[in-house]
Design a protein around this motif. Structure first.
Motif, PDB file in Angstrom:
ATOM      1  N   ASN A  42      -4.294   4.008  11.304  1.00  0.00           N
ATOM      2  CA  ASN A  42      -3.829   2.906  10.484  1.00  0.00           C
ATOM      3  C   ASN A  42      -2.410   2.591  10.938  1.00  0.00           C
ATOM      4  OD1 ASN A  42      -4.997   1.341   8.606  1.00  0.00           O
ATOM      5  ND2 ASN A  42      -5.081   2.937   7.027  1.00  0.00           N
ATOM      6  N   THR A  58       9.746   7.342  15.403  1.00  0.00           N
ATOM      7  CA  THR A  58       8.419   7.211  14.800  1.00  0.00           C
ATOM      8  C   THR A  58       7.861   5.809  15.004  1.00  0.00           C
ATOM      9  OG1 THR A  58       9.730   7.166  12.815  1.00  0.00           O
ATOM     10  CG2 THR A  58       8.155   8.962  13.029  1.00  0.00           C
ATOM     11  N   PRO A 104      -9.012   3.356   6.091  1.00  0.00           N
ATOM     12  CA  PRO A 104      -8.624   1.951   6.285  1.00  0.00           C
ATOM     13  C   PRO A 104      -9.674   1.038   5.670  1.00  0.00           C
ATOM     14  CG  PRO A 104      -8.777   3.132   8.375  1.00  0.00           C
ATOM     15  CD  PRO A 104      -9.292   4.042   7.331  1.00  0.00           C
ATOM     16  N   LYS A 105      -9.229  -0.134   5.267  1.00  0.00           N
ATOM     17  CA  LYS A 105     -10.145  -1.026   4.555  1.00  0.00           C
ATOM     18  C   LYS A 105     -11.231  -1.602   5.451  1.00  0.00           C
ATOM     19  CE  LYS A 105      -7.080  -2.643   0.956  1.00  0.00           C
ATOM     20  NZ  LYS A 105      -5.821  -2.876   1.680  1.00  0.00           N
ATOM     21  N   SER A 160     -13.758   8.625  13.148  1.00  0.00           N
ATOM     22  CA  SER A 160     -12.710   9.611  13.443  1.00  0.00           C
ATOM     23  C   SER A 160     -11.776   9.788  12.238  1.00  0.00           C
ATOM     24  CB  SER A 160     -11.936   9.230  14.701  1.00  0.00           C
ATOM     25  OG  SER A 160     -11.070   8.176  14.438  1.00  0.00           O
ATOM     26  N   GLN A 161     -11.573   8.711  11.463  1.00  0.00           N
ATOM     27  CA  GLN A 161     -10.764   8.846  10.246  1.00  0.00           C
ATOM     28  C   GLN A 161     -11.492   9.688   9.196  1.00  0.00           C
ATOM     29  OE1 GLN A 161     -11.327   6.069  11.999  1.00  0.00           O
ATOM     30  NE2 GLN A 161      -9.844   4.484  11.549  1.00  0.00           N
ATOM     31  N   THR A 209     -10.950  13.317   9.796  1.00  0.00           N
ATOM     32  CA  THR A 209      -9.656  13.832   9.353  1.00  0.00           C
ATOM     33  C   THR A 209      -9.535  13.869   7.842  1.00  0.00           C
ATOM     34  OG1 THR A 209      -8.911  12.377  11.080  1.00  0.00           O
ATOM     35  CG2 THR A 209      -7.264  13.710  10.013  1.00  0.00           C
ATOM     36  N   GLN A 239      -9.967   6.961  -0.444  1.00  0.00           N
ATOM     37  CA  GLN A 239      -8.993   5.886  -0.622  1.00  0.00           C
ATOM     38  C   GLN A 239      -7.983   5.824   0.501  1.00  0.00           C
ATOM     39  OE1 GLN A 239      -7.782   5.176  -4.835  1.00  0.00           O
ATOM     40  NE2 GLN A 239      -9.034   6.978  -5.169  1.00  0.00           N
ATOM     41  N   GLN A 240      -7.934   6.886   1.310  1.00  0.00           N
ATOM     42  CA  GLN A 240      -7.028   6.844   2.459  1.00  0.00           C
ATOM     43  C   GLN A 240      -7.670   6.213   3.688  1.00  0.00           C
ATOM     44  OE1 GLN A 240      -5.783  10.878   2.503  1.00  0.00           O
ATOM     45  NE2 GLN A 240      -4.020  10.488   1.215  1.00  0.00           N
ATOM     46  N   GLN A 267       0.300  11.200  10.619  1.00  0.00           N
ATOM     47  CA  GLN A 267      -1.109  11.252  10.213  1.00  0.00           C
ATOM     48  C   GLN A 267      -1.626   9.862   9.833  1.00  0.00           C
ATOM     49  OE1 GLN A 267      -2.053  14.141   7.227  1.00  0.00           O
ATOM     50  NE2 GLN A 267      -4.210  14.077   7.715  1.00  0.00           N
ATOM     51  N   PRO A 325      -3.732   6.617  -4.049  1.00  0.00           N
ATOM     52  CA  PRO A 325      -3.564   7.831  -3.250  1.00  0.00           C
ATOM     53  C   PRO A 325      -2.597   7.697  -2.061  1.00  0.00           C
ATOM     54  CG  PRO A 325      -5.855   7.505  -3.759  1.00  0.00           C
ATOM     55  CD  PRO A 325      -5.147   6.295  -4.262  1.00  0.00           C
ATOM     56  N   VAL A 326      -2.630   6.545  -1.365  1.00  0.00           N
ATOM     57  CA  VAL A 326      -1.769   6.423  -0.189  1.00  0.00           C
ATOM     58  C   VAL A 326      -0.293   6.489  -0.584  1.00  0.00           C
ATOM     59  CG1 VAL A 326      -1.091   4.929   1.717  1.00  0.00           C
ATOM     60  CG2 VAL A 326      -3.506   5.158   1.122  1.00  0.00           C
ATOM     61  N   LEU A 345       0.832  -1.202   0.000  1.00  0.00           N
ATOM     62  CA  LEU A 345       0.000   0.000   0.000  1.00  0.00           C
ATOM     63  C   LEU A 345       0.870   1.257   0.000  1.00  0.00           C
ATOM     64  CD1 LEU A 345      -3.077   0.720   0.307  1.00  0.00           C
ATOM     65  CD2 LEU A 345      -2.614   1.018   2.736  1.00  0.00           C
ATOM     66  N   ILE A 384       3.623  10.397   8.226  1.00  0.00           N
ATOM     67  CA  ILE A 384       3.548   9.099   8.894  1.00  0.00           C
ATOM     68  C   ILE A 384       2.708   9.216  10.167  1.00  0.00           C
ATOM     69  CG2 ILE A 384       4.891   7.360  10.124  1.00  0.00           C
ATOM     70  CD1 ILE A 384       7.106   7.791   8.069  1.00  0.00           C
ATOM     71  N   LYS A 427      -9.691  10.996  -3.089  1.00  0.00           N
ATOM     72  CA  LYS A 427      -8.421  10.744  -2.401  1.00  0.00           C
ATOM     73  C   LYS A 427      -8.671  10.455  -0.923  1.00  0.00           C
ATOM     74  CE  LYS A 427      -5.531  13.899  -4.879  1.00  0.00           C
ATOM     75  NZ  LYS A 427      -4.795  15.158  -4.703  1.00  0.00           N
ATOM     76  N   ALA A 459       0.661   9.904  -2.105  1.00  0.00           N
ATOM     77  CA  ALA A 459       0.859  10.937  -1.093  1.00  0.00           C
ATOM     78  C   ALA A 459       2.180  10.729  -0.355  1.00  0.00           C
ATOM     79  CB  ALA A 459      -0.306  10.916  -0.109  1.00  0.00           C
ATOM     80  N   THR A 471      -5.395   8.716  11.191  1.00  0.00           N
ATOM     81  CA  THR A 471      -6.329   7.805  10.528  1.00  0.00           C
ATOM     82  C   THR A 471      -6.312   6.425  11.187  1.00  0.00           C
ATOM     83  OG1 THR A 471      -4.661   7.275   8.914  1.00  0.00           O
ATOM     84  CG2 THR A 471      -6.203   8.961   8.298  1.00  0.00           C
TER      85      THR A 471
END
Lengths: 331, 440
Positions: A296, B20, B438-439, B398-399, B402, B435-436, A289, A95-96, A88, A287, B432, A99, A294
């Motif tokens: 993820n 990170t 989560p599945k 919440s996603q 954002t 598609q960001q 974000q 898009p992921v 991904l 990252i 966009k 970006a 999100t």
């Protein structure tokens, strides 16, 4: 940690001369000498393991999992997804990935410009400050203010100054100097890159200044005197003496600045909040974000691993290239 | 020697970029319900509701004292700013080290419910606080995914209203607040001149963007999620809703371009200073007063809808805004936490606290207090009762806030820079954003 330090040598000394000690305590002197430094390093290594390496391992494991809000409470139970998170991240047509690639290029451009400017300004200031003049100490202290201020407070002040309608920057640029037709935006749109760069350089150059200044102290005055006698001018002295002598210092300085700038999170986060404008979407915040905004976490971890691999590669190449010239001096 | 130094440098890189990676490391904890191991204390994270944290402490401290006198349980209060709250909750969820009781934004209910960290409010738990039927339905609609036991209990309810500057309206010759969007634009064009603007917006505030887009979306028949919880951000209705909102700046030119970078309630400041004539906001009265505006200088009206008559379905003109009270499942004082929720949602406390915050009690009995009949609170109350809908109660809510909030922020930036905002550009940004997601 105390249990891991070396056995006190006093014990051995206290043994009666000629008395028989248990043989298992008797290490060959050579082995003792060799192992001592490692024993002394052990606490630090253990800390490094606990604070950095284990969490990093955990992060790598996470990058192979589908880690969303359903599993963050017990992330071990998150299902494995194999390389999905990586796919991904590097699918640059979706898009992921697109970006991520975009933010990577933004970060590279930002890092090159920021490190370059920090180094240039820092070195120029350090060379300039070699001269003795009145108020030099004061000026030197003033130069270090950005370095001494808490990052958050400093950046938030910048964000006030960059406000379009009430900020100081537009007041000067537009109202007083009339350089622009209308008040430009600094915190959204394309100018945000300039704003970010400005703050980053402002924040970073005093460190370069400090390090280069320390490096300059180590260059013997006699070299300059000799060069002056031979008729070398100011610029020639800088080029032939100062810069070559600063090389080892610069090598470390540029590497450290590069790593700090590439990974800088505080500046964009305080300046732009959770979602940075596209033009200033640094990879660290991207990252963040992906992971924390999100939710993820798996994909975020995969992106982090990719970033780590990239930085390792760059650093390795950098060290290889920069140390090649110094081989003879080193060995 | 050289190799060692390279190794050290590599280790440094590893350490630096490890930051990170390490940030999301978390512990595991068991799924069981909490205990009563420390029955005499509770920790409570309150969200920042008032003008500042000190004000919140001042409002809450005497009430917590009262609770301590009644039950002997000491409540340790921490007021958490909005910007930190969700991250703090996530950190507490992963580590298992959180407060016993906490405030959550009601739109997060379903997302946080999915983590499994919050105590489910089943029949037994609701009975302990006086029963489910004490609460307003609209507020209960924002407590978790439909068909599941709620993850939280409503505490303060809010809705959007149109605040307008009476003097500016009079000066422009406008006799009454706009009831439809057409009227708003027409009035807006009269008001936007001489450095003054008709409508305020917070273009860089993701959450606010979502709230506006959601209500407009309802009016265009769009929900942003389908019945299975899958995102439908690019539906025609969603595109029209987002475009309509951004067009107030891009096409109608009734929002000042500078609002594109607002995210810290600067639009309220502009309103209080008489620079903008209208804002769409939830309970803004206390803020206006704090900024020196007198209550008779502004009026409050329902947010416009296309037909002019707010109601259900396509006449929805607000999201159900508000704060819920949740209990962390692994609390050490389960009984005390339930007692505390009962106390905070009691009729008397509900009237007192909601009065202090300018919000509406989600408890029916407490709404009868005369304080909620005031012109501005009455509009909020009636909106909640008749024409507000909860944001999609899906785990990925919440996603959604954002990703779509960011898309709208970008579109506002385009509008402010004079770049065209078209149906295509709106659809592309929303695509966009989708598609960001989560599945799952």
């Amino acid at each position: 940690m105390t249990t891991l330090t070396t056995p006190p040598p006093s014990k051995e000394r206290a043994a009666p001369p000629g008395g028989k000690r248990p043989s298992r305590l008797r290490l060959p002197a050579r082995l003792r000498r060799v192992s001592l430094p490692y024993l002394l390093l052990l606490p630090a290594l253990l800390l490094e393991l606990v604070v950095h390496l284990i969490p990093m391992g955990v992060g790598i494991v996470m990058s192979f999992k589908e880690l969303t809000q359903f599993f963050i409470r017990d992330w071990g139970a998150a299902p494995w997804t194999g390389l999905d998170n990586y796919k991904l991240s590097v699918d640059f047509d979706a898009p992921v990935g697109e970006a991520l690639l975009h933010s990577f290029f933004v970060t590279v451009a930002f890092t090159v410009l920021s490190v370059g400017l920090c180094w240039l300004i820092g070195t120029a200031a350090a060379v300039f400050m070699q001269e003795h003049f009145r108020g030099r100490g004061l000026l030197r202290a003033v130069f270090l203010i950005p370095y001494a201020l808490p990052v958050y407070a400093a950046v938030i002040t910048w964000s006030f100054m960059f406000q379009r309608d009430t900020g100081l920057i537009n007041h000067v640029v537009h109202d007083q100097l009339g350089l622009t037709d209308s008040r430009p935006f600094w915190l959204i749109g394309d100018n945000s890159f300039v704003a970010l760069l400005t703050v980053s350089v402002w924040k970073g150059w005093p460190f370069a200044f400090l390090i280069v200044m320390a490096g300059l102290q180590n260059i013997p005055k006699e070299q300059y005197e000799a060069a002056a006698i031979d008729g070398a001018g100011m610029w020639q002295q800088v080029r032939r003496i100062t810069l070559p002598s600063l090389r080892p210092v610069n090598q470390v300085l540029v590497l450290v600045l590069f790593l700090w700038t590439f990974n800088d999170f505080n500046t964009p986060y305080v300046l732009f909040g959770k979602s940075a404008p596209e033009a200033a979407d640094l990879i660290s915040i991207h990252i963040y974000q992906s992971s924390f905004v999100t939710w993820n976490f798996g994909t975020g971890s995969a992106m982090s691993v990719l970033l780590l691999l990239f930085l390792l590669l760059v650093t390795a190449v950098y060290l290889l290239v920069t140390s090649r010239g110094r081989k003879t001096a080193d060995v | 020697m050289r190799r060692l130094r390279a190794l050290a440098a590599l280790a440094t890189v590893t350490a630096l970029s490890g930051a990170t990676l390490t940030a999301c490391g978390g512990g595991t904890n068991t799924g069981g319900e909490g205990s009563n191991a420390s029955p005499k204390t509770l920790t409570y994270w309150a969200s920042n509701q008032g003008p500042n944290i000190a004000a919140d402490k001042k409002i809450l401290a005497p009430e917590l004292k009262k609770f301590e006198e009644q039950t002997g349980i000491k409540v340790e209060l921490e007021v958490v700013p909005w910007s930190d709250l969700l991250n703090r909750i996530l950190a507490a969820t992963t580590s298992g080290q959180g407060p016993d009781v906490l405030n959550i934004g009601n739109t997060w209910s379903s997302s946080l419910q999915a983590t499994g960290a919050l105590l489910p409010w089943d029949a037994k738990n609701f009975k302990a606080i006086g029963g489910k039927d004490r609460f307003v339905d609209a507020a209960l609609g924002s407590t978790g995914t439909e068909g599941k036991d709620p993850a939280a209990v409503p505490l303060y309810s809010l809705s959007y209203a149109l605040y307008y500057n009476k003097a500016m309206f009079k000066e422009a010759g406008i006799s009454k607040p706009p009831a439809t969007w057409d009227e708003l634009v027409t009035a807006g064009k009269k008001l936007s001149k001489g450095g003054k603007w008709a409508l305020g917006a917070e273009g860089s505030n993701l959450v606010n963007n979502i709230h506006q887009a959601f209500a407009l979306g309802k009016q265009h028949g769009a929900d942003f999620f389908d019945a299975q919880g899958k995102p439908t951000f690019t539906s025609d209705g969603a595109v029209s809703a987002v475009k309509q909102y951004v067009d107030f700046m891009a096409k109608d030119k009734i929002i000042a371009p500078g609002n594109a970078e607002y995210a810290q309630n600067q639009s309220l400041r502009d309103f209080a200073q008489g620079k903008t004539a209208m804002v769409l906001w939830q309970a803004a009265a206390t803020t206006f007063e704090a900024q020196g505006m007198k209550p008779d200088e502004w009026g409050v009206a329902p947010v416009p809808v296309a037909s002019g008559k707010p109601g259900a379905e396509r006449q929805v003109n607000s999201m159900v805004a508000g704060i819920n009270l949740a209990v962390f499942k692994n609390t050490d004082n389960l009984d005390g936490a339930r007692k505390f929720v009962k106390f905070m949602t009691s009729d008397a406390e509900q009237a007192r606290l909601n009065k202090a915050y300018g919000s509406i009690p989600p408890v029916t009995a407490a709404q009868k207090d005369a304080a909620f009949d005031r012109a501005d609170t009455a509009v909020l109350r009636d909106t909640l009762r008749k024409s507000a809908a909860p944001l999609p109660q899906v785990p990925n809510e919440s996603q959604f806030e954002t990703s779509v909030g960011t898309a709208i922020k970008k579109l506002f930036a385009d509008a402010a820079a004079g770049r065209p905002v078209t149906a295509e550009s709106v659809r592309s940004e929303l695509s966009k954003a989708q598609q960001q997601m989560p599945k799952s």
